[in-house]
Design a protein around this motif. Structure first.
Motif, PDB file in Angstrom:
ATOM      1  N   ILE A   1      14.645  41.580  76.352  1.00 42.19           N
ATOM      2  CA  ILE A   1      13.982  40.964  77.505  1.00 42.19           C
ATOM      3  C   ILE A   1      12.655  40.352  77.075  1.00 42.19           C
ATOM      4  CG2 ILE A   1      12.945  41.406  79.762  1.00 42.19           C
ATOM      5  CD1 ILE A   1      14.981  43.641  80.156  1.00 42.19           C
ATOM      6  N   GLY A   2      11.927  41.058  76.229  1.00 33.96           N
ATOM      7  CA  GLY A   2      10.658  40.542  75.732  1.00 33.96           C
ATOM      8  C   GLY A   2      10.822  39.265  74.943  1.00 33.96           C
TER       9      GLY A   2
ATOM     10  N   ALA B   1       7.086  31.869  77.243  1.00 35.75           N
ATOM     11  CA  ALA B   1       5.630  31.767  77.111  1.00 35.75           C
ATOM     12  C   ALA B   1       5.251  30.804  75.997  1.00 35.75           C
ATOM     13  CB  ALA B   1       5.032  33.151  76.837  1.00 35.75           C
ATOM     14  N   PHE B   2       6.037  30.790  74.916  1.00 30.79           N
ATOM     15  CA  PHE B   2       5.782  29.881  73.802  1.00 30.79           C
ATOM     16  C   PHE B   2       6.064  28.432  74.188  1.00 30.79           C
ATOM     17  CE2 PHE B   2       7.716  27.590  70.154  1.00 30.79           C
ATOM     18  CZ  PHE B   2       6.587  27.460  69.367  1.00 30.79           C
ATOM     19  N   LEU B   3       7.098  28.196  74.985  1.00 31.58           N
ATOM     20  CA  LEU B   3       7.486  26.831  75.347  1.00 31.58           C
ATOM     21  C   LEU B   3       6.578  26.223  76.425  1.00 31.58           C
ATOM     22  CD1 LEU B   3      11.373  27.221  75.446  1.00 31.58           C
ATOM     23  CD2 LEU B   3      10.005  26.067  73.691  1.00 31.58           C
TER      24      LEU B   3
ATOM     25  N   LEU C   1       7.009  36.346  70.009  1.00 25.56           N
ATOM     26  CA  LEU C   1       8.422  35.972  69.860  1.00 25.56           C
ATOM     27  C   LEU C   1       8.978  36.478  68.533  1.00 25.56           C
ATOM     28  CD1 LEU C   1      10.767  34.272  71.136  1.00 25.56           C
ATOM     29  CD2 LEU C   1       9.915  32.350  69.774  1.00 25.56           C
ATOM     30  N   ALA C   2       8.219  36.264  67.459  1.00 25.78           N
ATOM     31  CA  ALA C   2       8.658  36.722  66.135  1.00 25.78           C
ATOM     32  C   ALA C   2       8.762  38.245  66.091  1.00 25.78           C
ATOM     33  CB  ALA C   2       7.684  36.224  65.067  1.00 25.78           C
ATOM     34  N   ASP C   3       7.813  38.927  66.721  1.00 27.27           N
ATOM     35  CA  ASP C   3       7.861  40.390  66.749  1.00 27.27           C
ATOM     36  C   ASP C   3       9.085  40.886  67.509  1.00 27.27           C
ATOM     37  OD1 ASP C   3       6.406  43.076  66.382  1.00 27.27           O
ATOM     38  OD2 ASP C   3       6.723  43.008  68.556  1.00 27.27           O
TER      39      ASP C   3
END
Length: 202
Positions: free
Chosen positions: A119-120, A127-129, A180-182
């Motif tokens: 979900i995250g 949030a990134f986009l 996102l990477a995390d």
């Protein structure tokens, strides 16, 4: 003294520090989206984004009369019933409530990353986009720059209050990528076999 400084640096540079930083970034992004999203239900906030929406080639169609927005702009805290009525007819408030709902959803999804990587991941991706849209306002919105009213400092690179608000989204862009990477790493850790397959494929 130097020993104490080195010990302090060691604590900051430790592996737990990365975890704290990522989770803090996740919470910070969520706070921004939740708070600003909730404010979108207030007329003054909806009024303040009118120039951005009205000038956007991908958003202006949400308004009934985007070309007339300049005649109905108000300052924060200012109540003009006639302009408020125009904003209502323009669908300013309907669009703002819809946008606010989306922002609140993004905030909740991002915050959920504290307990669910999947979900995250969705929340962090959104949030990134989002900043790609908001930062485009610097190109499409004349009010993002100081107007030529006599002072020598106007136009690029002199950001107006609205422009300064928009440029801050570069931090959301960078922070969103880190979160996102995390989240992606956490998902891969949950499926070790899949992680091996992906490394072999690369």
């Amino acid at each position: 003294m130097i020993t104490l400084i080195r010990q302090g640096l060691g604590l900051i540079a430790g592996p737990r520090s990365d975890r704290i930083g990522i989770d803090a970034m996740r919470i910070a992004i969520a706070i921004v989206f939740l708070w600003i999203g909730a404010l979108k239900f207030a007329p003054y906030e909806a009024d303040s984004i009118t120039p951005f929406v009205a000038n956007s080639p991908v958003m202006s169609f949400f308004y009934e009369h985007p070309e007339d927005y300049k005649a109905h702009l108000t300052h924060e805290g200012e109540l003009k019933p006639d302009d408020r009525a125009w904003q209502t007819a323009n669908n300013t408030y309907g669009f703002s409530r819809g946008l606010g709902s989306v922002e609140i959803l993004i905030g909740l999804l991002t915050l959920a990353g504290l307990v669910s990587a999947r979900i995250g991941f969705v929340g962090a991706g959104l949030a990134f986009l989002t900043p790609f849209v908001t930062l485009s306002f610097l190109v499409t919105t004349p009010e993002a720059w100081v107007a030529a009213l006599g002072d020598a400092q106007h136009g690029f690179p002199y950001l107006s209050g609205g422009g300064r608000l928009v440029i801050k989204d570069v931090t959301i862009l960078a922070g969103g990528w880190l979160v996102l990477a995390d989240s992606a790493r956490a998902i891969l850790r949950q499926r070790p076999g899949r992680a091996v397959e992906m490394r072999q494929a690369s």
